[in-house]
Design an enzyme around this catalytic site. Structure first.
Site, PDB file in Angstrom:
ATOM      1  CE1 TYR A 111      -0.956   7.301  10.055  1.00 18.57           C
ATOM      2  CE2 TYR A 111      -0.278   5.228   9.080  1.00 18.57           C
ATOM      3  CZ  TYR A 111      -0.183   6.605   9.153  1.00 18.57           C
ATOM      4  OH  TYR A 111       0.693   7.280   8.340  1.00 18.57           O
ATOM      5  N   GLY A 161       7.257  -1.868  -2.168  1.00 16.75           N
ATOM      6  CA  GLY A 161       6.669  -0.530  -2.101  1.00 16.75           C
ATOM      7  C   GLY A 161       7.303   0.422  -3.087  1.00 16.75           C
ATOM      8  N   PRO A 212       0.844  -1.206   0.000  1.00 14.35           N
ATOM      9  CG  PRO A 212      -0.032  -1.088   2.142  1.00 14.35           C
ATOM     10  CD  PRO A 212       0.709  -1.991   1.228  1.00 14.35           C
ATOM     11  CG  LEU A 213       3.299   2.158  -2.245  1.00 14.13           C
ATOM     12  CD1 LEU A 213       3.770   1.760  -3.642  1.00 14.13           C
ATOM     13  CD2 LEU A 213       4.474   2.599  -1.388  1.00 14.13           C
ATOM     14  CB  THR A 214      -0.311   7.244   1.338  1.00 13.34           C
ATOM     15  OG1 THR A 214      -1.123   6.407   2.165  1.00 13.34           O
ATOM     16  CG2 THR A 214      -0.855   8.655   1.373  1.00 13.34           C
ATOM     17  CG  HIS A 262      -3.117   0.906   7.774  1.00 15.92           C
ATOM     18  ND1 HIS A 262      -2.024   0.468   8.489  1.00 15.92           N
ATOM     19  CD2 HIS A 262      -2.671   1.937   7.012  1.00 15.92           C
ATOM     20  CE1 HIS A 262      -0.970   1.227   8.174  1.00 15.92           C
ATOM     21  NE2 HIS A 262      -1.336   2.112   7.280  1.00 15.92           N
ATOM     22  N   GLY A 263      -3.551  -2.028  10.537  1.00 14.65           N
ATOM     23  CA  GLY A 263      -3.303  -2.050  11.982  1.00 14.65           C
ATOM     24  C   GLY A 263      -1.864  -1.656  12.280  1.00 14.65           C
ATOM     25  N   GLY A 292      12.375  -2.835   2.205  1.00 20.15           N
ATOM     26  CA  GLY A 292      13.687  -2.737   1.577  1.00 20.15           C
ATOM     27  C   GLY A 292      14.079  -3.994   0.833  1.00 20.15           C
TER      28      GLY A 292
END
Ligand SMILES: Cc1cc2nc3c(=O)[nH]c(=O)nc-3n(C[C@H](O)[C@H](O)[C@H](O)COP(=O)(O)O)c2cc1C
Length: 348
Positions: free
Chosen positions: A180, A317, A27-29, A175-176, A296
């Site tokens: 957040y 990512g 996931p990439l905001t 999203h744990g 990474g």
């Protein structure tokens, strides 16, 4: 045989989901949603270009207005947002891909600038700093959630999950991770509650487990994944007592038959004393279901992790931002374009 062939083996996630390879787009905001936090045509094209991944996990997507902590992040609580996401899922499916939506509430990392509401959190403990991409906004003191408000939030996660399925997603990832809302309950730094949601591992895991149960009940455990950050490497201070919370939570997760557990970390070479090593190693020791490694990973490191059975799927990512055709490039052993932060200003 090139060592990265392990990446291209299909993965039978469960009886309803088979992935064509073991590469997961993390996931990439991107902060590129349109007015009303509605996903755009450009976002649909962006995800469509990456449909060769075995599984795409969408950028974190807010489940309700007070869960927003960054500008122009998409939502999944209005009809217009659901319609916008349909254009995304259609493109991905047309190209043979699979996509889960990441369900997000940022808790104390929200800001009244976005929703006109005081942020809510397990406890009234502020995060020091300012909102990324909006440097003049410093974080506010959140309000501690009441038990009734927690119940409402659990229902809102379930509704958002249902909305995601209506929008055509193959499943949802709760999203744990990364400090957040759900993660704020799981760590002593941010959870000072003295009621049924604080102090003991069982209580501190309660909110996460209630959300998981409500979401799984609504859309199916086979379509529900979760991302966790036992290492507390961002947005909070690690505390050695957190280990017992994750020990308890993971044992409970072993009973849930979820689609997968996904580690949240930027660099999985980091080691944590209180986890006896890397966060991925800790999760592998305690969780018996499908594990997604991340952090990474080069193609070779991802393949090696699979071969050595350190995780079952490899999430990628930043290289996916730099290389829309990441999967083809790796398959053909072509060089990858190096990621640079400047790439975040455009949705290529
Ligand atoms: C620009 C950017 C946005 C991100 N957005 C999210 C997100 O929305 N949700 C999430 O769980 N992690 C997010 N992450 C973390 C990534 O999913 C991933 O864990 C991290 O980038 C490490 O993988 P990599 O080394 O392959 O990039 C983000 C990372 C970056 C660089």
């Amino acid at each position: 045989m090139p060592t990265n062939t392990a990446l291209f083996e299909p993965c039978l996630l469960n009886s309803t989901l088979t992935l064509s390879n073991r590469i997961v787009m993390a996931p990439l905001t991107r902060c590129m949603a349109g007015p009303g936090l509605v996903p755009t045509r450009q976002m649909a094209d962006y995800y469509g270009r990456r449909a060769e991944a075995g599984l795409i996990i969408s950028e974190a997507t807010v489940i309700r207005a007070d869960g927003q902590g960054y500008p122009d992040t998409p939502g999944i609580y209005s009809q217009a947002q659901i319609e916008g996401w349909k254009t995304v899922t259609e493109q991905v499916h047309q190209k043979g891909g699979k996509i889960f939506l990441q369900l997000w509430h940022v808790g104390r990392l929200a800001h009244s600038h976005f929703s006109d509401r005081q942020p809510v959190a397990p406890s009234a403990v502020a995060f020091e700093g300012s909102v990324p991409r909006m440097r003049d906004l410093t974080y506010e003191l959140p309000r501690a959630l009441s038990a009734a408000e927690i119940e409402q939030l659990v229902a809102d996660y379930a509704q958002a999950a249902e909305n995601a399925i209506t929008a055509g997603f193959d499943g949802v990832e709760i999203h744990g991770a990364n400090g957040y809302l759900i993660d704020q309950f799981l760590h002593h730094d941010t959870n000072h509650r003295t009621d049924d949601y604080g102090q003991t591992p069982e209580n501190m895991s309660r909110f996460a487990l209630q959300v998981i149960d409500a979401v799984a009940e609504r859309v199916g455990a086979d379509r529900t994944g979760i991302r966790l950050t036992p290492g507390a490497y961002t947005h909070m201070q690690a505390d050695a007592r957190d280990r017992a919370v994750f020990d308890y939570l993971l044992e409970e997760l072993n009973r849930k038959e979820l689609a997968y557990l996904h580690l949240g970390i930027f660099d999985d070479s980091l080691t944590f004393d209180f986890l006896d090593g890397r966060a991925s190693e800790y999760l592998r020791r305690h969780y018996r279901g499908t594990l997604i490694g991340v952090g990474g990973l080069t193609p070779a490191a991802a393949a090696e992790g699979l071969v050595q059975n350190r995780f079952d799927l490899a999430a990628i990512g930043r290289p996916f931002i730099a290389n829309p055709d990441y999967v083809s490039r790796v398959k053909q052993a072509e060089p990858l374009v190096e990621y640079h932060q400047d790439m975040l200003t455009e949705l290529v």
